[in-house]
Design a protein around this motif. Structure first.
Motif, short mmCIF file in Angstrom:
data_model
loop_
_atom_site.label_atom_id
_atom_site.label_comp_id
_atom_site.label_asym_id
_atom_site.label_seq_id
_atom_site.Cartn_x
_atom_site.Cartn_y
_atom_site.Cartn_z
N ASP A 89 0.86 -1.18 0.00
CA ASP A 89 0.00 0.00 0.00
C ASP A 89 0.90 1.23 0.00
O ASP A 89 1.75 1.37 0.89
CB ASP A 89 -0.88 0.04 1.25
N LYS A 149 1.67 4.89 0.89
CA LYS A 149 1.19 5.69 2.01
C LYS A 149 1.55 7.16 1.83
O LYS A 149 2.58 7.49 1.23
CB LYS A 149 1.77 5.15 3.31
N HIS A 150 0.69 8.00 2.35
CA HIS A 150 0.93 9.44 2.31
C HIS A 150 2.25 9.73 3.03
O HIS A 150 2.48 9.22 4.13
CB HIS A 150 -0.23 10.17 3.00
N VAL A 203 -3.00 5.73 0.68
CA VAL A 203 -3.64 6.70 -0.21
C VAL A 203 -4.64 6.06 -1.16
O VAL A 203 -5.42 6.76 -1.80
CB VAL A 203 -2.60 7.51 -1.02
N TRP A 214 -5.93 1.07 -8.38
CA TRP A 214 -6.31 2.41 -7.92
C TRP A 214 -7.64 2.26 -7.20
O TRP A 214 -8.66 1.97 -7.83
CB TRP A 214 -6.42 3.37 -9.09
N LEU A 236 -9.32 7.65 -5.90
CA LEU A 236 -7.94 8.08 -6.16
C LEU A 236 -7.67 8.14 -7.66
O LEU A 236 -8.01 7.21 -8.41
CB LEU A 236 -6.95 7.10 -5.51
#
Length: 130
Positions: A15, A17-18, A25, A79, A83
């Protein structure tokens, strides 16, 4: 008894990640182990180019080689939710992946870090990643 030949690396998902919050995200990438045929081919190509000495080694060539290896090491993406990237949910293809890595270096850094965690490629379905 365990047969040594059954201990093999397998593709896994990560995953993205921000970078500030560490929250997922909504982009999930499938990454391939270094034993995968396409990753091995990209590695050999890069090594051959460096051995043949086609010009001087520059920072730009080193960065291009790193991106080539990252691109070869991603086998797909998903996606999730709403997003998008530049307003679209791009199809998985090399050009789109290169654009993602170029425009968002923090994504490339997360892939690079995950690829370096060799043990995660050997975890079975009965083991939790950690």
């Amino acid at each position: 008894m365990t047969d040594l030949s059954t201990i093999v690396a397998a593709a896994r998902t990560i995953d993205i990640k921000h970078p500030a919050t560490d929250a997922p995200v909504g982009l999930v990438l499938t990454i391939l182990p270094d034993s995968s045929p396409q990753v091995r081919a990209a590695s050999r190509k890069l090594t051959n180019e460096r051995m043949l000495g086609r010009g001087k080694l520059t920072a730009e060539k080193m960065e291009a080689g790193r991106i080539d290896m990252l691109v070869a090491s991603v086998g797909g993406w998903e996606w999730q939710g709403d997003l998008t990237f530049h307003g679209k949910k791009p199809a998985f293809e090399e050009k789109a992946l290169r654009t993602l890595f170029r425009d968002l270096p923090w994504v490339a850094e997360q892939v690079d870090a995950a690829l370096g965690d060799r043990a995660e490629f050997f975890r079975g379905a009965d083991q939790e990643a950690g």
